[in-house]
Design an enzyme around this catalytic site. Structure first.
Site, PDB file in Angstrom:
ATOM      1  N   ASP A  92       0.858  -1.188   0.000  1.00 53.26           N
ATOM      2  CA  ASP A  92       0.000   0.000   0.000  1.00 53.26           C
ATOM      3  C   ASP A  92       0.895   1.241   0.000  1.00 53.26           C
ATOM      4  O   ASP A  92       2.108   1.147   0.138  1.00 53.26           O
ATOM      5  CB  ASP A  92      -0.967  -0.026   1.185  1.00 53.26           C
ATOM      6  N   ASP A 266      -8.139  -7.304   0.366  1.00 49.87           N
ATOM      7  CA  ASP A 266      -7.218  -7.628   1.447  1.00 49.87           C
ATOM      8  C   ASP A 266      -7.905  -7.248   2.747  1.00 49.87           C
ATOM      9  O   ASP A 266      -8.754  -6.366   2.771  1.00 49.87           O
ATOM     10  CB  ASP A 266      -5.925  -6.810   1.328  1.00 49.87           C
ATOM     11  N   CYS A 304     -13.500 -29.017   7.043  1.00 49.59           N
ATOM     12  CA  CYS A 304     -12.306 -28.206   6.770  1.00 49.59           C
ATOM     13  C   CYS A 304     -11.046 -29.064   6.903  1.00 49.59           C
ATOM     14  O   CYS A 304     -10.923 -29.846   7.842  1.00 49.59           O
ATOM     15  CB  CYS A 304     -12.253 -27.028   7.740  1.00 49.59           C
ATOM     16  N   CYS A 306      -7.873 -27.826   7.145  1.00 50.06           N
ATOM     17  CA  CYS A 306      -6.730 -27.095   7.711  1.00 50.06           C
ATOM     18  C   CYS A 306      -6.197 -27.844   8.938  1.00 50.06           C
ATOM     19  O   CYS A 306      -6.902 -28.665   9.516  1.00 50.06           O
ATOM     20  CB  CYS A 306      -7.137 -25.664   8.078  1.00 50.06           C
ATOM     21  N   CYS A 309      -8.401 -27.907  12.134  1.00 51.14           N
ATOM     22  CA  CYS A 309      -9.594 -28.758  12.094  1.00 51.14           C
ATOM     23  C   CYS A 309      -9.248 -30.236  11.959  1.00 51.14           C
ATOM     24  O   CYS A 309      -9.951 -31.097  12.499  1.00 51.14           O
ATOM     25  CB  CYS A 309     -10.496 -28.335  10.938  1.00 51.14           C
ATOM     26  N   HIS A 335      -6.524 -21.532  10.242  1.00 45.80           N
ATOM     27  CA  HIS A 335      -7.892 -21.921   9.870  1.00 45.80           C
ATOM     28  C   HIS A 335      -8.603 -20.791   9.117  1.00 45.80           C
ATOM     29  O   HIS A 335      -9.213 -21.024   8.059  1.00 45.80           O
ATOM     30  CB  HIS A 335      -8.721 -22.303  11.105  1.00 45.80           C
TER      31      HIS A 335
END
Length: 375
Positions: A92, A266, A304, A306, A309, A335
């Site tokens: 940015d 973002d 999920c 990830c 999980c 996650h």
């Protein structure tokens, strides 16, 4: 050197599927960019961020110029090497942070003089200096320097601010120069005033950028007002360039933005929420700090994949959060970032297959179900 390009591959309604090509790799759009404020996505290793499906990260000009310093990062081989992330990085311009974080500041046509929020040291940020810092960092996508007025503000203030940002956009373009392999994005401003947004878009198109951002939203105006603006704002920008909505957002904000023609977003939300015990799931938000999870052997979300999980129970996540253990923020951040990237992949597939509307209806229906019942 590979040039940068943007290719639109499919459309479904106003939702767009595309790819931004850069020398450091392709960015599949719609894209969600995790925020690596100080050259790190908090609680994550770069390879873990990549494993969630992220193609690109965001770095903050303001934070990096103050600490460790852009010149130092350049001496150490640039931001990619410094933070061990070899894929694309967007930085940015620093404008928003100067307005929101710095101490005493003085805004003039030249730029912004301000005091560092870290040690009170004095600095000047102008379009030219912002371009210089972002070049030293070596980011792949550079943002023009703009001013984002704090809302609520009256129309006169929003108009003056937008016109100053457009003059700064021209100076950013001039200072950026010719940098093959790097992209410069202009930023549309104008608050919630349609005619000011139109004036801003016209000025930016006249200057010519590699991509265009929609700035000045997600600053407290509420989702309905933001969507009202997005019902027309993306269409004011060139069709053949990426459109980036800055600082958004919650899962339903992201889906609503893509539906209205946005390609990139973002937000600090997935990582910040992870550190404060909040997990985003297909069924809404789970507050792991709540006592109901203390004896629950089930995962956050059984569908999920990830690490949080697939390897840990709600009871464990509740325990490590309550105990102040570092792994709590690490697992919940992983996650959340994984879930956000699953949303992006789901939308990309749905747009490619011409079933975005059905996908969106399913997304909202699942979230409306709410979290699984306590044991």
């Amino acid at each position: 050197m590979t040039q940068t390009s943007f290719e639109l591959k499919a459309r479904d309604g106003r939702a767009r599927l595309g790819v931004i090509s850069t020398p450091r790799g392709e960015i599949r759009t719609p894209a969600f960019m995790p925020v690596g404020t100080a050259a790190t996505v908090k609680g994550m290793l770069p390879e873990s961020v990549r494993a969630t499906g992220a193609d690109i990260l965001l770095g903050n000009t303001y934070h990096l110029m103050l600490r460790p310093g852009a010149e130092r990062i350049a001496r150490l081989g640039g931001l990619h090497r410094f933070m061990n992330w070899e894929r694309p990085i967007l930085t940015d311009s620093g404008g928003f942070q100067v307005m929101s974080l710095s101490g005493l500041r003085k805004l003039t046509e030249e730029g912004v003089k301000f005091s560092s929020h870290i040690d009170g040291s004095k600095h000047m940020l102008s379009p030219e200096r912002s371009m210089e810092i972002q070049k030293l960092l070596g980011s792949d996508i550079v943002m023009a320097f703009d001013e984002c007025p704090a809302l609520p503000a009256d129309r006169k203030r929003i108009a003056e601010s937008m016109r100053l940002s457009m003059r700064w956009a021209q100076r950013s373009r001039d200072a950026f120069g010719d940098r093959p392999g790097h992209m410069l994005f202009g930023i549309m401003q104008g608050g919630l005033e349609r005619d000011l947004r139109e004036e801003s878009a016209e000025a930016l198109r006249g200057i010519g950028f590699d991509g265009y951002a929609i700035g000045g939203l997600a600053v407290g105006e509420g989702q309905e007002a933001m969507f009202d603006c997005l019902d027309y704002a993306p269409e004011l920008l060139p069709e053949d360039r990426p459109r980036y909505l800055m600082g958004v957002g919650k899962p339903d904000d992201i889906v609503g933005a893509v539906k209205r023609g946005v390609d990139m977003m973002d937000c600090v939300l997935p990582s910040r929420s992870g550190r404060t015990g909040q997990a985003f799931t297909r069924h809404g938000v789970v507050n792991i700090k709540n006592a109901r999870h203390a004896d629950d052997p089930r995962p956050l979300d059984e569908a999920c994949s990830c690490p949080a999980c697939s390897g840990y129970s709600r009871a464990y996540l509740h325990h490590v959060y309550r105990s102040g253990e570092m792994i709590s923020g690490m697992l919940l951040t992983w996650h959340n970032l994984h879930y956000f990237q699953q949303i992006m992949q789901g939308m990309r597939t749905a747009i490619a297959e011409g079933r975005f509307e059905a996908w969106e209806a399913d997304f909202h229906a699942q979230r409306a179900e709410g979290d699984i019942a306590p044991l």
